[in-house]
Design a protein around this motif. Structure first.
Motif, mmCIF file in Angstrom:
data_model
loop_
_atom_site.group_PDB
_atom_site.id
_atom_site.type_symbol
_atom_site.label_atom_id
_atom_site.label_comp_id
_atom_site.label_asym_id
_atom_site.label_seq_id
_atom_site.Cartn_x
_atom_site.Cartn_y
_atom_site.Cartn_z
ATOM 1 N N UNK A 1 3.085 4.275 5.639
ATOM 2 C CA UNK A 1 4.416 4.888 5.224
ATOM 3 C C UNK A 1 4.443 5.192 3.963
ATOM 4 N N UNK A 2 4.892 6.120 3.180
ATOM 5 C CA UNK A 2 4.982 6.334 1.666
ATOM 6 C C UNK A 2 6.341 6.734 1.437
ATOM 7 N N UNK A 3 7.097 6.340 0.434
ATOM 8 C CA UNK A 3 8.127 6.925 -0.058
ATOM 9 C C UNK A 3 8.111 8.181 -0.835
ATOM 10 N N UNK A 4 8.817 9.259 -0.540
ATOM 11 C CA UNK A 4 8.757 10.487 -1.152
ATOM 12 C C UNK A 4 10.036 10.977 -1.662
ATOM 13 N N UNK A 5 9.859 12.045 -2.616
ATOM 14 C CA UNK A 5 11.128 13.066 -2.734
ATOM 15 C C UNK A 5 10.564 14.184 -2.775
ATOM 16 N N UNK A 6 10.129 14.843 -1.523
ATOM 17 C CA UNK A 6 9.811 16.026 -1.434
ATOM 18 C C UNK A 6 10.896 17.184 -1.749
ATOM 19 N N UNK A 7 12.198 16.921 -1.663
ATOM 20 C CA UNK A 7 13.271 17.887 -1.573
ATOM 21 C C UNK A 7 13.172 18.021 -3.014
ATOM 22 N N UNK B 1 1.451 13.780 11.139
ATOM 23 C CA UNK B 1 2.358 13.516 9.814
ATOM 24 C C UNK B 1 3.801 13.736 10.118
ATOM 25 N N UNK B 2 4.721 12.641 9.814
ATOM 26 C CA UNK B 2 6.098 12.867 9.839
ATOM 27 C C UNK B 2 6.871 13.001 8.659
ATOM 28 N N UNK B 3 7.989 13.699 8.541
ATOM 29 C CA UNK B 3 8.648 13.309 7.172
ATOM 30 C C UNK B 3 10.048 13.344 7.701
ATOM 31 N N UNK B 4 10.867 12.564 6.787
ATOM 32 C CA UNK B 4 12.230 12.511 7.153
ATOM 33 C C UNK B 4 13.073 11.417 6.011
ATOM 34 N N UNK B 5 14.512 11.432 6.416
ATOM 35 C CA UNK B 5 15.150 10.499 5.749
ATOM 36 C C UNK B 5 15.492 9.398 6.606
ATOM 37 N N UNK B 6 15.229 8.070 6.205
ATOM 38 C CA UNK B 6 15.532 6.917 6.940
ATOM 39 C C UNK B 6 16.488 5.729 6.316
ATOM 40 N N UNK B 7 16.942 5.056 7.096
ATOM 41 C CA UNK B 7 17.454 3.848 6.530
ATOM 42 C C UNK B 7 16.689 2.660 6.499
ATOM 43 N N UNK B 8 16.711 1.712 5.407
ATOM 44 C CA UNK B 8 15.809 0.383 5.632
ATOM 45 C C UNK B 8 15.607 0.049 7.007
ATOM 46 N N UNK B 9 16.604 -0.327 7.472
ATOM 47 C CA UNK B 9 16.377 -0.756 9.321
ATOM 48 C C UNK B 9 15.542 -0.066 9.965
ATOM 49 N N UNK C 1 21.645 5.463 0.423
ATOM 50 C CA UNK C 1 20.979 4.450 1.359
ATOM 51 C C UNK C 1 19.911 4.894 1.739
ATOM 52 N N UNK C 2 19.936 6.288 2.266
ATOM 53 C CA UNK C 2 18.820 6.869 2.774
ATOM 54 C C UNK C 2 17.571 7.285 1.835
ATOM 55 N N UNK C 3 16.394 6.908 2.353
ATOM 56 C CA UNK C 3 15.251 7.448 1.604
ATOM 57 C C UNK C 3 14.210 8.169 2.386
ATOM 58 N N UNK C 4 13.578 9.189 1.342
ATOM 59 C CA UNK C 4 12.721 10.068 2.173
ATOM 60 C C UNK C 4 11.290 9.014 2.238
ATOM 61 N N UNK C 5 10.611 9.642 3.622
ATOM 62 C CA UNK C 5 9.264 8.856 3.664
ATOM 63 C C UNK C 5 8.464 9.976 4.309
#
Length: 95
Positions: free
Chosen positions: A66-72, A36-44, A1-5
């Motif tokens: 905001x952009x969805x990413x998969x840096x990992x 610039x920030x990065x992290x995992x967040x919930x839709x809410x 449910x978490x996405x990277x942004x």
């Protein structure tokens, strides 16, 4: 449910920029550069960030996205970052 942004912003008013910075940190995002920030967040939480844009950004002068990413998984090259800087945290604290 978490996405990277990634959240990036250019807010001209220092007071608003500092408040926005602190709000993003409070959401658990990591500052990877000055605005610039990065992290995992919930839709809410993503909806909260959009509301923060409205609260702290002035339409005439400021920019943010905001952009969805998969840096990992997809980060190929970087300079100055440790190998594990973009890995999923071991656990999340539920408040």
């Amino acid at each position: 449910m978490y996405t990277q942004i990634i959240v990036s912003y250019d807010i001209t008013d220092t007071k608003n920029r500092n408040k926005f910075f602190e709000e993003l940190k409070d959401l658990g995002l990591i500052s990877i550069q000055k605005s610039v920030f990065w992290g995992y967040i919930l839709p809410s939480e993503k909806r909260i960030i959009k509301e923060l844009f409205k609260k702290y950004c002035q339409i005439e002068t400021d920019k943010a996205f905001i952009v969805n990413v998969t840096l990992d998984k997809d980060l190929n090259d970087s300079f100055g970052y440790d190998e594990d800087d973009f890995n999923h945290p071991e656990s999340f604290e539920i408040i």
